[in-house]
Design an enzyme around this catalytic site. Structure first.
Site, PDB file in Angstrom:
ATOM      1  N   HIS A 175       0.818  -1.221   0.000  1.00  0.00           N
ATOM      2  CA  HIS A 175       0.000   0.000   0.000  1.00  0.00           C
ATOM      3  C   HIS A 175       0.854   1.274   0.000  1.00  0.00           C
ATOM      4  CE1 HIS A 175       1.032   0.821   4.199  1.00  0.00           C
ATOM      5  NE2 HIS A 175       0.897  -0.485   4.403  1.00  0.00           N
TER       6      HIS A 175
ATOM      7  N   GLU B 260      -2.128  -7.005   7.616  1.00  0.00           N
ATOM      8  CA  GLU B 260      -0.792  -7.022   8.186  1.00  0.00           C
ATOM      9  C   GLU B 260      -0.768  -7.865   9.458  1.00  0.00           C
ATOM     10  OE1 GLU B 260       2.206  -7.242   7.969  1.00  0.00           O
ATOM     11  OE2 GLU B 260       2.909  -5.214   7.510  1.00  0.00           O
TER      12      GLU B 260
END
Length: 218
Positions: free
Chosen positions: A18, A91
């Site tokens: 990202h 994550e």
């Protein structure tokens, strides 16, 4: 999926991190905390999306957190593809480490941090092991790849730690060596290619499109 030479379908996996967040700038551990992109992070995603669109991806999957969803949306906008979000691509959950800066982690949990860097199985902040992250994320990637046409490309929009552990699992590295892959910069990506011996790391932490390997190691 990784059978003999006759079964290789020449597919590729692009694992895309990202864009920038405010916590990235502060070197603050994000983990599963849902942090948005900065304006620069959104601009990074737009620039990278224009490049990645040239690979003509067949499918996009992404973590469901805001920073990855917004990054993936930029590629969806230029390719016309939909995005399938999956929380298994989030994550690493890092418990009490989440929200702390790098310096604060070193000060409060220095021994735990050092053990992790040595490759020992550590539940950072009381959270997930790296192997547990790989065990939830890699199967999602594999199932998505199995749906691709021959020669197809899958883009996986995820997070630095999750991408590293997924790569390590897919290319068969021992878990205590995964750290050797190094981190990914915001909106950079890694590329895996299918070979008769399984997945091969073709590009790592790249910000430009892959070039053919022309040499003795091809």
């Amino acid at each position: 999926m990784n059978g003999d030479a006759g079964a290789v379908r020449d597919r590729k996996i692009v694992l895309w991190r990202h864009g920038q967040t405010e916590w990235n700038l502060q070197r603050r551990f994000q983990g599963t905390t849902d942090i948005a992109l900065t304006e620069e992070g959104l601009a990074q995603a737009r620039r990278a999306a224009r490049l990645l669109a040239a690979l003509r991806p067949d499918a996009i999957i992404a973590s469901d957190l805001r920073r990855t969803a917004a990054t993936a949306a930029e590629l969806a906008a230029v390719t016309g593809l939909g995005v399938r979000h999956d929380e298994a691509l989030r994550e690493t959950y890092a418990g009490v480490w989440q929200g702390l800066t790098h310096d604060e982690i070193l000060e409060r949990y220095g021994e735990q941090y050092a053990a992790w860097k040595r490759g020992e199985p550590v539940r950072r902040g009381g959270g997930e092991l790296e192997t547990e992250v790989a065990e939830r994320a890699a199967p999602v990637v594999e199932r998505s790849v199995d749906k691709l046409p021959d020669g197809g490309t899958l883009v996986v929009v995820s997070h630095g730690g999750t991408i590293r552990t997924t790569i390590g699992r897919l290319i068969g590295l021992p878990p205590n060596t995964w750290e050797a892959l190094g981190g990914l910069s915001n909106c950079c990506w890694s590329v895996l290619g299918e070979t008769p011996r399984g997945w091969r790391l073709l590009e790592h932490n790249a910000g430009s499109l892959p070039e053919p390997v022309l040499g003795d190691d091809d």
